[in-house]
Design an enzyme around this catalytic site. Structure first.
Site, PDB file in Angstrom:
ATOM      1  N   LYS A   1      -8.869  -2.044   5.259  1.00  0.00           N
ATOM      2  CA  LYS A   1      -9.004  -2.533   3.885  1.00  0.00           C
ATOM      3  C   LYS A   1      -8.028  -3.673   3.619  1.00  0.00           C
ATOM      4  CE  LYS A   1      -8.700   1.758   2.506  1.00  0.00           C
ATOM      5  NZ  LYS A   1      -8.636   3.037   1.766  1.00  0.00           N
TER       6      LYS A   1
ATOM      7  N   HIS B   1       0.849  -1.195   0.000  1.00  0.00           N
ATOM      8  CA  HIS B   1       0.000   0.000   0.000  1.00  0.00           C
ATOM      9  C   HIS B   1       0.876   1.234   0.000  1.00  0.00           C
ATOM     10  CE1 HIS B   1      -3.270   2.767   0.971  1.00  0.00           C
ATOM     11  NE2 HIS B   1      -2.437   3.312   1.829  1.00  0.00           N
TER      12      HIS B   1
ATOM     13  N   ASP C   1     -15.517   2.487   5.660  1.00  0.00           N
ATOM     14  CA  ASP C   1     -14.417   3.366   5.257  1.00  0.00           C
ATOM     15  C   ASP C   1     -14.859   4.307   4.149  1.00  0.00           C
ATOM     16  OD1 ASP C   1     -11.501   4.106   5.232  1.00  0.00           O
ATOM     17  OD2 ASP C   1     -11.729   3.408   3.174  1.00  0.00           O
TER      18      ASP C   1
ATOM     19  N   ARG D   1     -15.062  12.751   5.863  1.00  0.00           N
ATOM     20  CA  ARG D   1     -13.787  13.365   6.240  1.00  0.00           C
ATOM     21  C   ARG D   1     -13.289  14.307   5.154  1.00  0.00           C
ATOM     22  NH1 ARG D   1     -10.074   8.513   6.950  1.00  0.00           N
ATOM     23  NH2 ARG D   1      -8.500  10.094   7.403  1.00  0.00           N
TER      24      ARG D   1
ATOM     25  N   SER E   1      -8.129   3.326   8.437  1.00  0.00           N
ATOM     26  CA  SER E   1      -8.614   3.254   7.064  1.00  0.00           C
ATOM     27  C   SER E   1      -7.710   2.357   6.219  1.00  0.00           C
ATOM     28  CB  SER E   1      -8.676   4.662   6.460  1.00  0.00           C
ATOM     29  OG  SER E   1      -8.996   4.617   5.087  1.00  0.00           O
TER      30      SER E   1
END
Length: 437
Positions: free
Chosen positions: A188, A83, A162, A169, A184
């Protein structure tokens, strides 16, 4: 409603939220029982008061449980994932995924689209004609088993909390909270079923974290969550003051990633990909340490196996990959006003220029032009003469091209003095759990 009011007040006054309160909040948001104005109020309280480790973990657990989870255990091998926290010109997944597969491990990733000045892997892949990012779960599993690599879009059934919370947000100024960011990211990753993950946390002008200490704290929180779920989680911190590579834009970045896979292309893209591979491959079942992992990854790039895996990956996911058959759009060049060295190539400004050209989104509903973007003729440390091109903007729309060029003009600083050499890898973090075998 009274319960939600009490939870907001509790957090507003600086108290710690226990897991039942956090879970009730998340379930209420997903189920529609908590209206957006109350959810936004609690998010603001979280930003102002911060989240403890326990609160962050409770939030991640509630988010994971808000939807379906994917079980990849049927593959009977670790599935590796990566990620990135978002950057400019960050095409590393396009290199790393086939490298990992070429080394004999499995790389499976559920990815997202770009928003704002940062790019998204799905948008880059979809710039390849025919490439399918939406695969049924069975096809995703069979592809991983067959060729060892697949990158697909995230199912809306995974972590719906999320998606709902991030939308709030994004419009309420509550994005910058370490606990919310970590929850978050990791919710995932846990829900997608991958066995181990390496996080490429960007630091600098074009990143979410302006300084290394901030990025390290987010990395630490991610490892707390990874450890709780038995997911080995490693972190790498990389510079994002300047873009990664020389291209910013979807198909432009795919072509540059292909050059790296061919043993050419920018050294910084190759270096980040190799550094991430060195962190990720030891978490597989290959029995290698970081030194051996890097050597394997270098060999896969140098002998052409990674490029072969990229071509196979594209073919299996429907992509018609023909390098060099890419028609570039009309361009406008930004030129140096004086001779000297490029001291600054501002990643944020360059990312915004690519966005303005059509390569990025201002809202989630915007479409992107796969051919739009920015090509850097020079970057930090390069010597330039007055009038020499610094960058080119590609766009179909003349108005967009002018807007992007105006933004890009402010991105470069040319100085008489040569700047210090860029430090690309700013550090790494430990693994949060025992490696899987």
């Amino acid at each position: 409603m009274d319960f939600v009011h009490d939870v907001i007040a509790w957090k507003r006054d600086g108290n710690e939220l226990d897991e039942p309160r956090v879970r009730a909040f998340v379930e209420g948001v997903v189920g529609g029982a908590v209206p957006s104005y109350q959810a936004s109020a609690l998010l603001m309280a979280m930003v102002l008061r911060g989240l403890s480790d326990a609160e962050t973990l409770a939030l991640a657990r509630a988010m994971v449980d808000s939807g379906k989870t994917l079980d990849l255990g049927v593959l009977r091998r670790p599935v590796l994932d990566k990620h990135s926290s978002g950057g400019v010109g960050d095409k590393v997944t396009l290199v790393l995924a086939p490298v990992v597969a070429a080394c004999g491990a499995i790389f499976g990733k559920m990815s997202g689209r770009g928003l704002g000045h940062t790019g998204g892997t799905l948008d880059k892949l979809e710039s390849i004609p025919g490439f399918r990012v939406q695969l049924p779960q069975g096809d995703f599993l069979r592809q991983l088993e067959r060729i060892g690599v697949a990158v697909v879009s995230q199912s809306e059934r995974l972590v719906p909390a999320d998606r709902l919370l991030y939308a709030l947000r994004d419009v309420t100024g509550t994005v910058p909270c370490d606990g919310l960011i970590a929850a978050s990211i990791m919710a995932k990753k846990v829900a997608s079923g991958t066995s181990a993950v390496v996080l490429d946390l960007k630091v600098g002008r074009g990143a979410f974290a302006a300084d290394l200490d901030h990025a390290r704290e987010i990395g630490r929180l991610c490892r707390v969550i990874g450890s709780a779920y038995g997911r080995p989680t490693s972190c790498l911190y990389t510079d994002m003051d300047a873009p990664l590579g020389r291209t910013v834009g979807n198909r432009l970045e795919v072509e540059e990633a292909w050059l790296v896979l061919q043993g050419e292309g920018p050294r910084d893209v190759r270096e980040v990909a190799l550094a991430l591979a060195a962190e990720l491959l030891p978490l597989a079942d290959l029995g290698v340490d970081t030194v051996q992992a890097r050597a394997r990854a270098e060999a896969a790039l140098d002998d052409g196996r990674a490029a072969e895996h990229f071509e196979r990956w594209c073919y299996v996911q429907g992509g018609r990959w023909r390098p060099g058959e890419f028609h570039r759009l009309a361009a406008h060049e930004v030129k140096a006003r004086r001779a000297g060295y490029v001291a600054v190539a501002d990643a944020l400004a360059i990312g915004r220029a690519a966005q303005a050209a059509g390569a990025g989104r201002r809202t989630v509903d915007d479409t992107v032009d796969p051919a739009a973007g920015v090509l850097l003729e020079h970057t930090v440390g390069d010597r330039v003469e007055a009038g020499e091109p610094l960058a080119a903007v590609f766009s179909r729309d003349p108005a967009r091209r002018r807007e992007a060029s105006t933004v890009l003009e402010s991105a470069f600083t040319v100085s008489e003095q040569e700047p210090p050499e860029r430090v690309l890898i700013l550090g790494g973090g430990g693994v949060s759990a025992d490696a899987v075998g």
